[in-house]
Design a protein around this motif. Structure first.
Motif, PDB file in Angstrom:
ATOM      1  N   ARG A 175      49.575  52.666  45.104  1.00 15.44           N
ATOM      2  CA  ARG A 175      50.407  52.593  43.898  1.00 15.44           C
ATOM      3  C   ARG A 175      50.362  51.219  43.246  1.00 15.44           C
ATOM      4  NH1 ARG A 175      55.906  55.993  45.658  1.00 15.44           N
ATOM      5  NH2 ARG A 175      54.954  58.074  45.489  1.00 15.44           N
ATOM      6  N   ARG A 176      50.024  50.195  44.012  1.00 13.20           N
ATOM      7  CA  ARG A 176      49.943  48.860  43.416  1.00 13.20           C
ATOM      8  C   ARG A 176      48.488  48.410  43.250  1.00 13.20           C
ATOM      9  NH1 ARG A 176      49.349  43.993  45.951  1.00 13.20           N
ATOM     10  NH2 ARG A 176      48.764  44.020  48.148  1.00 13.20           N
ATOM     11  N   ALA A 177      47.565  49.367  43.313  1.00 14.35           N
ATOM     12  CA  ALA A 177      46.140  49.034  43.240  1.00 14.35           C
ATOM     13  C   ALA A 177      45.813  48.300  41.942  1.00 14.35           C
ATOM     14  CB  ALA A 177      45.289  50.294  43.366  1.00 14.35           C
ATOM     15  N   ARG A 178      45.241  47.134  42.082  1.00 19.18           N
ATOM     16  CA  ARG A 178      44.777  46.327  40.949  1.00 19.18           C
ATOM     17  C   ARG A 178      43.463  45.704  41.397  1.00 19.18           C
ATOM     18  NH1 ARG A 178      46.600  43.668  36.213  1.00 19.18           N
ATOM     19  NH2 ARG A 178      46.065  41.459  36.035  1.00 19.18           N
ATOM     20  N   ILE A 179      42.395  46.117  40.763  1.00 24.66           N
ATOM     21  CA  ILE A 179      41.052  45.781  41.242  1.00 24.66           C
ATOM     22  C   ILE A 179      40.421  44.722  40.353  1.00 24.66           C
ATOM     23  CG2 ILE A 179      38.744  46.715  41.666  1.00 24.66           C
ATOM     24  CD1 ILE A 179      40.264  49.447  42.123  1.00 24.66           C
ATOM     25  N   LEU A 180      39.988  43.637  40.983  1.00 24.96           N
ATOM     26  CA  LEU A 180      39.222  42.612  40.274  1.00 24.96           C
ATOM     27  C   LEU A 180      37.815  43.151  40.055  1.00 24.96           C
ATOM     28  CD1 LEU A 180      38.910  39.668  39.220  1.00 24.96           C
ATOM     29  CD2 LEU A 180      38.170  39.057  41.542  1.00 24.96           C
TER      30      LEU A 180
ATOM     31  N   VAL B   1      43.529  36.511  44.031  1.00 21.94           N
ATOM     32  CA  VAL B   1      44.903  36.080  44.312  1.00 21.94           C
ATOM     33  C   VAL B   1      45.630  35.701  43.025  1.00 21.94           C
ATOM     34  CG1 VAL B   1      46.299  34.317  45.454  1.00 21.94           C
ATOM     35  CG2 VAL B   1      44.379  35.372  46.669  1.00 21.94           C
ATOM     36  N   GLU B   2      44.957  34.957  42.165  1.00 20.96           N
ATOM     37  CA  GLU B   2      45.585  34.519  40.913  1.00 20.96           C
ATOM     38  C   GLU B   2      45.988  35.683  40.015  1.00 20.96           C
ATOM     39  OE1 GLU B   2      42.941  30.381  40.691  1.00 20.96           O
ATOM     40  OE2 GLU B   2      42.586  32.017  39.267  1.00 20.96           O
ATOM     41  N   ASN B   3      45.281  36.800  40.131  1.00 26.56           N
ATOM     42  CA  ASN B   3      45.530  37.928  39.241  1.00 26.56           C
ATOM     43  C   ASN B   3      46.139  39.130  39.954  1.00 26.56           C
ATOM     44  OD1 ASN B   3      44.274  36.944  36.606  1.00 26.56           O
ATOM     45  ND2 ASN B   3      42.625  36.568  38.072  1.00 26.56           N
ATOM     46  N   GLY B   4      46.660  38.908  41.168  1.00 21.24           N
ATOM     47  CA  GLY B   4      47.386  39.948  41.879  1.00 21.24           C
ATOM     48  C   GLY B   4      46.564  41.162  42.236  1.00 21.24           C
TER      49      GLY B   4
END
Length: 471
Positions: free
Chosen positions: A166-171, A256-259
């Motif tokens: 649910r918190r997936a945020r992919i660089l 890390v900087e972009n969560g």
């Protein structure tokens, strides 16, 4: 990933049954959770009993659990329980829900009963279904039965998968490789259906930061260089070792900087044009640290990695694989392989830092190592034409011929069926592996992820997984 799962502990009772016995079991269950090192938030300050009893308790319980940001809800029935209160709390929180109660004692000599817990579970299950609240159920058993511990641990791991999904945020580092149409994904649909976010950066942004880190004095880069020499047989020039360390550091900093909790990188061929490097070793080191990296800008692969690593609860890292070629003599054997992005701790012997066989000599950074075998779980989240599934099954490591990169030969029950499922889709040749049997965890997690169907490649494995709580 920190694999921290906080449970909202909401033991429940109904007023007409024994208060003393409900309080006794509330403590017994609480003590068992502490023994299992499960992190939880209780409701001791909600009323004088610390139990969910009636409508008046509902809003205070919801408010407390929301403030604590619980990741899941556990509603043990200490007697019959308050089914409507349980349903209201569960629906409001929208987190995975565990329903269970301890077995009832025999009736007293006068024929009276103290708890009627099992009957209450029937009632609450009906209410949760009416309210369209998905839930996990551990069959009615004693708190010290192995079934209870196995069920709780499986539920916590499943809740971890749901939390990370649910918190997936992919660089996303650069676009997919031009010719890799298999890596096409629908970014808008991922956001609309599942809330999955992409954070794209260009290869220019990325490589400029790598160059800056490689050319400057940086503590993280220095530590990574030392780690590489400690853990690997290094077969590339020292200046390239520092580039590998700078690659890894740059990727981590951007994430890390972009969560971001995963990375998908265009591992070739723009990176080779810009830096004359391969990112395989950097991928391996980051995945080992809990930031999984998918090759070839495989967004769905990165999502799979997030879910797989969460299912493992940090006990062992995942590894990003190609289904590559069939075993030369075993009809159900297959090569799992990639150029070197697998965590170093999985290697059978000292990994080698060198160059991939498919690229020119001026592009170092790959890893060569056969990894440990044993039981393996394999997963692939994927979709096309608006439909999504999770290909899933177990395999076991077997002996096979040497090959380049990071690799493991495995055996599955029926390889032609697996091959057909990949070709017919919606899956591709990429998957994510992890040691151990995590099929029950992933299946339970999919209870709470709408729009992703479980897709087993073996009927017997599916039967055993679906009967995890009942056999």
């Amino acid at each position: 990933m920190d694999h921290k799962v906080v449970i909202g502990y909401a033991p429940t009772r109904r007023r007409i049954f024994s208060v003393e016995d409900a309080l006794k079991y509330k403590k017994i269950i609480r003590d068992k959770l502490s023994e299992l090192e499960i992190e939880f938030v209780d409701i001791e300050d909600i009323n004088e009993e610390g139990l969910l009893r009636c409508a008046e308790d509902v809003e205070p319980v919801i408010e407390k659990f929301r403030a604590a940001k619980v990741d899941a809800l556990f509603i043990p029935h200490c007697n019959f329980g308050s089914e409507h209160s349980c349903g209201k709390v569960a629906r409001a929180l929208n987190v995975p829900v565990l329903l269970w109660g301890p077995r009832d004692e025999a009736p007293l000599e006068d024929g009276s009963r103290l708890r009627d817990t099992q009957c209450g579970l029937f009632a609450t299950g009906k209410v949760l279904r009416r309210m369209q609240v998905p839930f996990t159920y551990i069959p009615n058993c004693n708190v010290d039965d192995p079934q209870f511990e196995e069920g709780v641990r499986n539920f916590v791991a499943a809740a971890n998968v749901v939390k990370e999904f649910r918190r997936a945020r992919i660089l996303q580092i650069a676009t997919r490789p031009t010719d890799f149409w298999t890596m096409i994904c629908n970014e808008g649909e991922l956001l609309e259906k599942f809330g999955i976010q992409l954070f794209p950066i260009t290869m220019v942004e990325f490589t400029e930061r790598v160059k800056e880190l490689a050319a400057s004095k940086n503590e993280e880069v220095d530590k990574t260089v030392s780690l590489i020499h400690e853990k690997m047989k290094v077969c590339i020039p020292e200046e390239d070792v520092r580039k590998v360390a700078a690659l890894k550091t740059a990727m981590k900093l951007f994430a890390v900087e972009n969560g971001c909790n995963a990375i998908a990188i265009q591992c070739w061929d723009a990176l080779q044009q810009a830096l004359h490097m391969m990112p395989c070793c950097a991928n391996a080191l980051l995945t080992e640290e809990g930031i999984p990296v998918a090759c070839e800008t495989d967004i769905h692969g990165a999502v799979t990695s997030i879910m797989t690593m969460a299912a493992g609860m940090g006990k062992t890292p995942s590894f990003f694989v190609d289904w590559s070629v069939r075993h030369p003599s075993n009809p159900n054997g297959e090569l799992l392989q990639h150029c070197g992005p697998w965590p170093l701790s999985l290697a059978k012997s000292t990994p080698v830092l060198g160059r991939p066989f498919a690229f020119p000599e001026h592009c170092p950074g790959s890893v060569s190592a056969e990894i440990k075998g044993g039981p393996i779980s394999l997963f692939r989240f994927d979709g096309d034409n608006g439909e999504y599934g999770m290909l899933m099954g177990n395999a076991k490591g077997i002996e096979g011929p040497y090959t380049n990169g990071t690799y493991l030969w495995v055996e599955v029950p029926n390889w032609p069926k697996v091959e057909s499922m990949i070709v017919k889709g919606p899956y591709v040749h990429h998957a994510v592996g992890i040691h151990g049997n995590l099929l029950p965890v992933m299946l339970e997690a999919l209870t709470y992820i709408k729009g992703v169907r479980p897709d087993f490649y073996d009927e017997e494995q599916e039967r055993k997984t679906r009967n995890f709580y009942f056999e």
